[in-house]
Write a protein that holds these residues in place. Structure first.
Motif, short mmCIF file in Angstrom:
data_model
loop_
_atom_site.label_atom_id
_atom_site.label_comp_id
_atom_site.label_asym_id
_atom_site.label_seq_id
_atom_site.Cartn_x
_atom_site.Cartn_y
_atom_site.Cartn_z
N ASP A 72 4.51 6.17 1.25
CA ASP A 72 3.53 5.55 2.14
C ASP A 72 3.25 4.12 1.70
O ASP A 72 2.81 3.88 0.57
CB ASP A 72 2.24 6.38 2.13
N ALA A 73 3.47 3.17 2.59
CA ALA A 73 3.30 1.75 2.25
C ALA A 73 1.85 1.38 2.01
O ALA A 73 1.56 0.34 1.42
CB ALA A 73 3.88 0.88 3.36
N ASN A 74 0.90 2.21 2.44
CA ASN A 74 -0.51 1.92 2.22
C ASN A 74 -1.00 2.35 0.84
O ASN A 74 -2.22 2.38 0.59
CB ASN A 74 -1.36 2.59 3.30
N SER A 75 -0.08 2.68 -0.04
CA SER A 75 -0.46 3.09 -1.40
C SER A 75 -0.11 2.02 -2.45
O SER A 75 -0.17 2.30 -3.65
CB SER A 75 0.22 4.42 -1.76
N TYR A 76 0.23 0.82 -2.01
CA TYR A 76 0.56 -0.26 -2.96
C TYR A 76 -0.68 -1.07 -3.31
O TYR A 76 -1.47 -1.46 -2.44
CB TYR A 76 1.62 -1.19 -2.37
N TRP A 77 -0.83 -1.35 -4.62
CA TRP A 77 -1.95 -2.14 -5.15
C TRP A 77 -1.41 -3.23 -6.07
O TRP A 77 -0.47 -3.01 -6.81
CB TRP A 77 -2.90 -1.23 -5.94
N ARG A 78 -2.03 -4.40 -6.00
CA ARG A 78 -1.63 -5.53 -6.85
C ARG A 78 -2.58 -5.64 -8.04
O ARG A 78 -3.79 -5.54 -7.90
CB ARG A 78 -1.64 -6.84 -6.06
N ILE A 79 -2.00 -5.86 -9.23
CA ILE A 79 -2.79 -6.01 -10.46
C ILE A 79 -3.23 -7.46 -10.59
O ILE A 79 -2.40 -8.37 -10.63
CB ILE A 79 -1.97 -5.62 -11.71
N ALA A 98 -10.09 -6.19 -18.44
CA ALA A 98 -10.76 -6.07 -17.14
C ALA A 98 -9.81 -6.57 -16.05
O ALA A 98 -9.24 -7.66 -16.16
CB ALA A 98 -12.05 -6.88 -17.13
N ILE A 99 -9.63 -5.76 -15.00
CA ILE A 99 -8.73 -6.12 -13.91
C ILE A 99 -9.37 -5.82 -12.56
O ILE A 99 -10.39 -5.17 -12.47
CB ILE A 99 -7.38 -5.35 -14.00
N ARG A 100 -8.72 -6.35 -11.51
CA ARG A 100 -9.00 -5.93 -10.14
C ARG A 100 -7.72 -5.31 -9.58
O ARG A 100 -6.62 -5.74 -9.91
CB ARG A 100 -9.41 -7.13 -9.28
N LEU A 101 -7.89 -4.33 -8.72
CA LEU A 101 -6.77 -3.71 -8.01
C LEU A 101 -6.94 -4.05 -6.53
O LEU A 101 -7.89 -3.59 -5.89
CB LEU A 101 -6.77 -2.19 -8.22
N THR A 102 -6.03 -4.87 -6.00
CA THR A 102 -6.14 -5.33 -4.62
C THR A 102 -5.15 -4.59 -3.75
O THR A 102 -3.95 -4.57 -4.02
CB THR A 102 -5.88 -6.85 -4.53
N HIS A 103 -5.66 -3.95 -2.69
CA HIS A 103 -4.81 -3.22 -1.76
C HIS A 103 -3.93 -4.19 -0.99
O HIS A 103 -4.43 -5.13 -0.35
CB HIS A 103 -5.69 -2.41 -0.79
N VAL A 104 -2.63 -4.00 -1.09
CA VAL A 104 -1.70 -4.99 -0.58
C VAL A 104 -1.80 -5.18 0.93
O VAL A 104 -1.87 -6.30 1.44
CB VAL A 104 -0.25 -4.63 -0.99
N ASN A 105 -1.84 -4.10 1.69
CA ASN A 105 -1.78 -4.20 3.15
C ASN A 105 -3.07 -4.69 3.81
O ASN A 105 -3.04 -5.22 4.92
CB ASN A 105 -1.37 -2.86 3.77
N THR A 106 -4.21 -4.50 3.14
CA THR A 106 -5.47 -4.93 3.76
C THR A 106 -6.19 -6.05 3.01
O THR A 106 -7.16 -6.61 3.52
CB THR A 106 -6.44 -3.73 3.91
N GLY A 107 -5.75 -6.37 1.79
CA GLY A 107 -6.34 -7.46 1.02
C GLY A 107 -7.71 -7.16 0.46
O GLY A 107 -8.43 -8.07 0.03
N LYS A 108 -8.09 -5.88 0.43
CA LYS A 108 -9.40 -5.50 -0.11
C LYS A 108 -9.26 -4.93 -1.52
O LYS A 108 -8.22 -4.37 -1.87
CB LYS A 108 -10.07 -4.48 0.82
N ASP A 131 -9.16 -10.86 1.77
CA ASP A 131 -8.10 -11.65 1.13
C ASP A 131 -8.22 -11.65 -0.39
O ASP A 131 -8.05 -12.68 -1.05
CB ASP A 131 -8.11 -13.09 1.65
N GLY A 132 -8.57 -10.48 -0.95
CA GLY A 132 -8.63 -10.34 -2.41
C GLY A 132 -9.91 -10.82 -3.05
O GLY A 132 -10.05 -10.76 -4.27
#
Length: 215
Positions: A72-79, A98-108, A131-132
């Protein structure tokens, strides 16, 4: 010929001496800043997921769930780092960072706050921002046992602002996201809050800081 034979043991010795030096470099299996990946909850075998479906209660923000499908492409997250420039592209993520996990397809960003989750009444986890860019409640600490977050390791994510752990305990939603699992925050560390890096694009570590791009 005799001189050549005498050189062989010396060359072998030099090769052995060089070997340990490689251990000082970041491990090739480390998760790095800027990488895009899927995260598997090791207890329930579902991947962290989000989509443009909002909670019908609580905050009303974009929902975060767990899905069984691996493709599922909606399961990708950017570190990403907790702030711009704090997590340089290609740098291995350290345990305790400390990090943020940004959902790739929606930018949240992966987010939690003091709202009850809809099924288990734990703490709601949502996707927030544009947008992150969200707020301080998007920041999580990577908890692992070594120096860096290794791809093969099961790790925990502890929320900085509310001190809960990103968790799944198995509750399933009905329509319109039937079968997806609730993701929530729990106050205690246990077997429901271990996650492992799975499919993704992992940015290779660079040993030259001048070549790093800031996120």
């Amino acid at each position: 010929m005799r001189g050549g034979r005498r050189l062989l043991p010396l060359l072998l010795l030099l090769a052995l001496l060089r070997g340990p030096c490689r251990g000082r470099e970041p491990a090739p299996g480390a998760v790095t800043c800027g990488s895009v990946l899927k995260l598997l909850n090791t207890r329930h075998s579902v991947r962290l997921h989000s989509h443009e479906v909002k909670y019908g209660s609580g905050s009303g923000q974009q929902s975060v769930t767990g899905v069984e499908a691996s493709d599922d492409a909606n399961s990708y997250w950017r570190i990403r780092g907790k702030s711009d420039g704090s997590c340089q592209r290609g740098t291995p993520v350290k345990c305790g960072q400390a990090i943020r996990l940004t959902h790739v397809n929606t930018g949240k960003n992966l987010h939690t706050h003091h709202f009850p989750s809809p099924l288990s009444n734990n703490q709601e986890v949502s996707a927030f921002g544009d947008d992150g860019e969200g707020d301080d409640l998007d920041i999580w600490i990577v908890q692992c046992s070594g120096t860096h977050w290794e791809r093969e390791d099961a790790v925990r994510f502890k929320h900085v602002g509310t001190e809960v752990f990103l968790s799944i305990t198995g509750e399933q939603y009905g329509h319109p996201i039937r079968g997806q699992r609730e993701v929530h925050g729990m106050p205690t560390a246990n077997h429901h809050n271990y996650w492992k890096a799975m499919e993704g694009v992992f940015i290779k570590p660079s040993m030259d800081p001048a070549k790093h791009d800031e996120l």
